[in-house]
Design a protein around this motif. Structure first.
Motif, PDB file in Angstrom:
ATOM      1  N   GLN A 102     -83.221  59.116 -25.813  1.00  0.00           N
ATOM      2  CA  GLN A 102     -84.182  58.767 -24.768  1.00  0.00           C
ATOM      3  C   GLN A 102     -83.884  59.489 -23.467  1.00  0.00           C
ATOM      4  O   GLN A 102     -84.803  59.921 -22.752  1.00  0.00           O
ATOM      5  N   ARG A 111     -86.662  61.638 -21.615  1.00  0.00           N
ATOM      6  CA  ARG A 111     -87.134  61.102 -20.340  1.00  0.00           C
ATOM      7  C   ARG A 111     -87.564  62.203 -19.361  1.00  0.00           C
ATOM      8  O   ARG A 111     -88.337  61.956 -18.435  1.00  0.00           O
ATOM      9  N   TRP A 146     -92.276  59.613 -21.112  1.00  0.00           N
ATOM     10  CA  TRP A 146     -91.535  58.351 -21.211  1.00  0.00           C
ATOM     11  C   TRP A 146     -91.908  57.484 -20.025  1.00  0.00           C
ATOM     12  O   TRP A 146     -91.907  57.942 -18.883  1.00  0.00           O
ATOM     13  N   GLU A 184     -84.978  50.698 -29.437  1.00  0.00           N
ATOM     14  CA  GLU A 184     -83.682  51.351 -29.223  1.00  0.00           C
ATOM     15  C   GLU A 184     -82.699  50.908 -30.290  1.00  0.00           C
ATOM     16  O   GLU A 184     -82.389  49.732 -30.415  1.00  0.00           O
TER      17      GLU A 184
END
Length: 417
Positions: A313, A317, A328, A347
């Motif tokens: 992530q 991002r 994101w 997640e």
């Protein structure tokens, strides 16, 4: 600087704590976007990266992950299991079971539970194997595990009474066609069926307590047990649902045979390669994600989720679309998930980091694609001897899992082919 400052006060899980942590998380994301935009503009002017700015963005990115982790912890603390006796659990039999189980946990009295399980013709009611927890305690454990375990939260769930769940699945579907009102109906071809087998495997946790805690009548033993075992169960399950090999554990979706999506076939998981070894495309990384989304059929995309870990992530991002919008986006509330291109992210730290030929991102309708099977009943065996002066509670449940629709889950491979 404020963007990299993580809340360090002792978390209490109150609404104010969650609101404060979530507000700081959102503020950090705004600062992250500003710094990343400045970096992009500087690169466009000088055609080179500023090392100081890059390190600054990395620190903010790390702080974002830490603050989101804090928000998650506070949210979970605020959602601890509360065992309230709903009308379903106020019958004489349920209350009798609850009272007998409390006596067993606190003082080791077995007569009440043994009699109840014999009356119910319970399988494996041998006291050497422990006794079943009350139904409301089992429900609280499963609710708590679902809140913590990212895959269980988005997967299909089924509770069974047998040790193996067998599910027929139509691979091709029945043949159909149009026909006139009075015309003869031609015989259709039979659908091609496959039988999927989901055996349930035993998972255990062994919380311990002092006798003084057990003697304290103010302590709700059912709630204590649910809190102690749900995190242990969720951690073990989460790893198995992703990477489990099916040997005495569920089979994870990454353990199935993987093939390029153009060669996809039943019983295999299709993947799309980024075309770059161990990375996204250098010039247009967002294109990899856009192309990846549309490998999934439209009827699966409506309820699709991303699955990746925090490190992946952090990389994503920074990506923008053609209009300069970040792909994101943070969640609207503390108890929701962040989104990537309007699809929620689950997640899972059991997903691999981005590396050469890694399958670090999954996307699909996991409610249809992956099935979690729970065998009804959680058993507890009280052991006051093995770790004196502590009392151990050997707690077991049976759970299985595996892919049930191989076309509903796709993987992104960080490789050239």
């Amino acid at each position: 600087m404020p963007a990299t400052t993580v809340v360090t006060t002792t978390p209490g899980g109150t609404g104010d704590d969650v609101a404060l942590a979530f507000e700081r998380f959102l503020q950090s994301f705004e600062i992250f976007k500003q710094e990343n935009d400045d970096k992009i503009r500087a690169i466009q002017r000088t055609m080179s990266e500023d090392v100081v700015t890059t390190e600054k963005i990395d620190r903010i990115n790390q702080a974002l992950d830490e603050q989101k982790a804090l928000v998650d912890r506070l949210t979970l603390k605020g959602a601890r299991p509360r065992l309230s006796l709903s009308p379903h659990y106020t019958s004489g039999a349920f209350l009798q079971h609850k009272a007998a189980f409390d006596g067993y946990m606190r003082r080791g009295e077995t007569a009440g539970l043994h009699t109840l399980e014999q009356k119910a013709l319970s399988i494996n009611s041998d006291p050497d194997g422990g006794y079943l927890v009350p139904p409301e305690t089992e429900a609280a454990v499963l609710r708590g595990v679902k809140e913590i375990s990212p895959i269980r939260a988005i997967a299909g769930n089924r509770t069974v009474s047998a040790s193996v769940y067998k599910k027929p699945f139509s691979i091709t579907g029945p043949a159909t066609g149009w026909v006139a009102e009075t015309a003869t109906r031609p015989e259709t071809n039979s659908p091609t069926l496959a039988e999927l087998t989901f055996p349930t495997m035993e998972i255990y946790a062994m919380p311990s307590a002092t006798q003084s805690l057990l003697d304290d009548s103010a302590v709700n033993i059912d709630e204590w047990l649910a809190e102690e075992i749900q995190i242990a169960f969720a951690s073990q399950e989460g790893a198995a649902f992703v990477n489990g090999d099916g040997n005495n554990k569920p089979k994870g979706f990454l353990d199935y045979t993987k093939v390029a999506n153009g060669s996809w076939a039943w019983d295999k998981i299709g993947y799309v390669a980024t075309g770059t070894d161990g990375a996204f495309d250098a010039s247009h990384p967002s294109d990899d994600l856009i192309d990846f989304i549309y490998t999934l059929k439209s009827d699966y995309r409506a309820n699709a989720n991303w699955v990746m870990n925090r490190a992946t992530q952090a990389t994503i991002r920074k990506f923008k679309d053609a209009d300069g919008n970040y792909l994101w986006q943070p969640p609207e509330r503390a108890d929701l998930s962040p989104t990537l291109m309007n699809y929620p992210i689950a997640e899972s730290e059991d997903m691999p980091d981005i590396a050469s030929d890694s399958f670090s991102v999954a996307f699909g309708d996991f409610g249809r694609g992956y099935l979690v099977v729970d065998r009804a009943g959680i058993r507890v065996l009280r052991d006051p001897f093995s770790a004196k002066p502590y009392v151990l509670f050997y707690t077991t449940k049976r759970v299985g899992g595996g892919v049930q629709d191989f076309d509903a889950i796709k993987l992104l491979k960080f490789g050239t082919s």
